[in-house]
Design an enzyme around this catalytic site. Structure first.
Site, PDB file in Angstrom:
ATOM      1  N   LYS A  90     -39.064  10.773  46.971  1.00 33.34           N
ATOM      2  CA  LYS A  90     -37.763  10.664  47.640  1.00 33.34           C
ATOM      3  C   LYS A  90     -37.869  10.499  49.146  1.00 33.34           C
ATOM      4  O   LYS A  90     -37.031   9.869  49.779  1.00 33.34           O
ATOM      5  CB  LYS A  90     -36.891  11.862  47.293  1.00 33.34           C
ATOM      6  CG  LYS A  90     -36.345  11.787  45.880  1.00 33.34           C
ATOM      7  CD  LYS A  90     -35.243  12.790  45.657  1.00 33.34           C
ATOM      8  CE  LYS A  90     -34.565  12.572  44.323  1.00 33.34           C
ATOM      9  NZ  LYS A  90     -35.403  12.998  43.181  1.00 33.34           N
ATOM     10  N   GLU A 112     -25.540  14.139  49.550  1.00 31.64           N
ATOM     11  CA  GLU A 112     -25.148  15.006  48.449  1.00 31.64           C
ATOM     12  C   GLU A 112     -26.385  15.223  47.610  1.00 31.64           C
ATOM     13  O   GLU A 112     -27.312  14.417  47.627  1.00 31.64           O
ATOM     14  CB  GLU A 112     -24.028  14.384  47.628  1.00 31.64           C
ATOM     15  CG  GLU A 112     -24.467  13.549  46.436  1.00 31.64           C
ATOM     16  CD  GLU A 112     -25.043  12.184  46.804  1.00 31.64           C
ATOM     17  OE1 GLU A 112     -24.653  11.657  47.862  1.00 31.64           O
ATOM     18  OE2 GLU A 112     -25.875  11.680  46.040  1.00 31.64           O
ATOM     19  N   SER A 378     -43.830  10.414  39.638  1.00 33.98           N
ATOM     20  CA  SER A 378     -42.844  10.522  40.733  1.00 33.98           C
ATOM     21  C   SER A 378     -42.914  11.819  41.517  1.00 33.98           C
ATOM     22  O   SER A 378     -42.575  11.851  42.694  1.00 33.98           O
ATOM     23  CB  SER A 378     -41.437  10.337  40.170  1.00 33.98           C
ATOM     24  OG  SER A 378     -41.192  11.237  39.104  1.00 33.98           O
TER      25      SER A 378
HETATM   26  C1  LIG Z   1     -35.162  12.670  41.874  1.00 39.48           C
HETATM   27  C2  LIG Z   1     -36.349  12.522  41.025  1.00 39.48           C
HETATM   28  C3  LIG Z   1     -36.426  11.529  40.026  1.00 39.48           C
HETATM   29  C4  LIG Z   1     -35.288  10.609  39.684  1.00 39.48           C
HETATM   30  O1  LIG Z   1     -34.873   9.780  40.731  1.00 39.48           O
HETATM   31  P1  LIG Z   1     -34.999   8.200  40.676  1.00 39.48           P
HETATM   32  O2  LIG Z   1     -34.006   7.718  41.666  1.00 39.48           O
HETATM   33  O3  LIG Z   1     -34.674   7.759  39.278  1.00 39.48           O
HETATM   34  O4  LIG Z   1     -36.378   7.845  41.045  1.00 39.48           O
HETATM   35  C5  LIG Z   1     -37.603  11.413  39.308  1.00 39.48           C
HETATM   36  N1  LIG Z   1     -38.665  12.220  39.542  1.00 39.48           N
HETATM   37  C6  LIG Z   1     -38.633  13.169  40.499  1.00 39.48           C
HETATM   38  C7  LIG Z   1     -39.843  14.009  40.711  1.00 39.48           C
HETATM   39  C8  LIG Z   1     -37.475  13.349  41.267  1.00 39.48           C
HETATM   40  O5  LIG Z   1     -37.464  14.300  42.213  1.00 39.48           O
END
Ligand SMILES: *Cc1c(COP(=O)(O)O)cnc(C)c1O
Length: 398
Positions: A90, A112, A378
């Site tokens: 993020k 938000e 992610s």
């Molecule tokens: C917020 C988050 C997501 C989902 O967000 P996307 O906009 O779909 O990428 C996925 N994995 C993690 C670790 C997150 O913090």
């Protein structure tokens, strides 16, 4: 040729656009007319790239997961977004947006957040840039996500509870929009995924596209070619998936897979699998697929992972689904937990439960021995420790 990029009116095929109250028009229009010029300025790129390197810790490694590969009889590489500062992808986006806000002459940032992850990434870059930060969060979510509320406060952000409706993410979004309408001149609204009115989905995709930019040279270095056979990423709103797909969208030989949260199962009413049960509608300022009742009320989503708990997907993913450029899989809570635990034991990596949804695709799809499969990891699972320990106890009660 089908294009997967946004057009001038902010559309990806049938999806996208900017459905906003008239009072927000000047803010969104300012952003729309200026974002590309600003992002392309050499001084912007210089500052952005420097911070991605020294502050975020990029490039994130591309790791060949040997034991995982052996288990599934294919070549699995993990793109390690979990190793970024703040523990997920993020920050790539919040960093890009705050640098843009500075160049637009903005003094204050609003955001938000649902689970608090985007709130933390926003509070982090506000501290870095010395800007005021207000994060709207549903009262129910504040109660559920105490550690992230604590982090935001420690970083100097003001967390304001949204007390209306179901007191969750969509109510926090409404409050943030309202704030922006009343403070149009000096405030920038940082949206956390490839959602919202045009130009947000495209802007966020560009900031996250660093992921596939790195993948190209890292794959070339490690496998001899830039293209993998397949890229898998979980999809909440779809920002890191879009970042991982971005530079491969027009290379049709690279298969793209999105993993959605099926929660307790797509037919249980407790899921967030938008491409399976959603219909076209308007959410958060754009036309996209969304989970709704017969008469168009947004359905509360459910997933064990707070980051995938979103009733829609970004318009670009609705388009990738529509054109069949990407395949979507629905992964249940239980399948994700099993895949997450497996990565802990096979590779010594505790993934975010969100990311575990992408790992679970390995059980659902058979890949060939010489195929190269990249899974975008992610985030890290520190925040999910309690969820994992509950699962561990359920499986091995003694
Ligand atoms: C917020 C988050 C997501 C989902 O967000 P996307 O906009 O779909 O990428 C996925 N994995 C993690 C670790 C997150 O913090």
């Amino acid at each position: 040729m089908t294009t997967y990029q946004v057009n001038e009116r902010g559309y990806y095929g049938n999806f996208g656009g900017a459905f906003i109250p008239e009072m927000l028009y000047p803010n969104v229009e300012e952003l729309r007319t200026r974002y590309l010029d600003i992002i392309e300025e050499p001084s912007f790129q210089e500052e952005f790239q420097q911070l991605l390197k020294d502050y975020v810790g990029r490039p994130s490694p591309l790791y060949f997961a040997k034991r995982l590969s052996e288990k599934y009889g294919t070549k699995v590489y993990l793109k390690r977004e979990d190793l970024n500062h703040t523990g997920a992808h993020k920050v790539n986006n919040t960093l890009g947006q705050i640098l843009l806000a500075k160049r637009l002459g903005k003094k204050n940032i609003i955001a938000e957040t649902g689970a608090g992850q985007h709130g933390v990434a926003t509070a982090t870059v506000c501290a870095l840039m010395g800007m005021d930060c207000i994060v709207y969060m549903g009262e129910v979510d504040i109660e559920r996500q105490k550690p992230n509320v604590g982090r935001m406060k420690l970083l100097g952000a003001k967390v304001i509870p949204a007390m209306s409706g179901s007191r969750t993410l969509k109510d926090a979004t409404n409050e943030a929009m309202r704030h922006w309408i009343s403070n149009p001149v000096d405030t920038h609204y940082i949206i956390g995924s490839v959602v919202g009115p045009h130009p947000y989905p495209d802007m966020v995709a560009r900031f996250q596209s660093v992921i596939s930019e790195e993948m190209k040279w890292q794959l070339k270095e490690q496998t001899g070619k830039e293209d993998p056979d397949c890229i898998i990423a979980c999809v909440g709103g779809g920002s890191h998936a879009m970042g991982a797909f971005y530079h491969y969208l027009d290379r049709e030989q690279v298969r793209l897979i999105g993993a959605e949260a099926a929660g307790l199962g797509i037919s249980t009413g407790e899921s967030a699998a938008t491409t399976f049960i959603g219909r076209a509608g308007v959410l958060h300022g754009s036309k996209t697929l969304l989970m709704q009742t017969e008469d168009g009320q947004v359905v509360e989503p459910y997933s064990i992972s707070a980051g995938l708990d979103y009733p829609g997907i970004g318009p670009v993913h609705a388009h990738l689904h529509d054109t069949k450029r990407a395949d979507f899989f629905a992964v249940t809570d239980m399948e994700a937990m099993a895949a997450g635990m497996e990565l802990c034991r096979l590779e010594g990596i505790i993934p975010a439960v969100e990311s575990a949804h992408a790992l679970a695709v390995l059980k659902k799809e058979q890949f060939k021995e010489n195929e190269v499969v990249v899974i975008n990891l992610s985030g890290r699972g520190d925040k999910d420790l309690e969820t994992y320990l509950r699962e561990l106890k359920r499986k091995t009660p003694h």
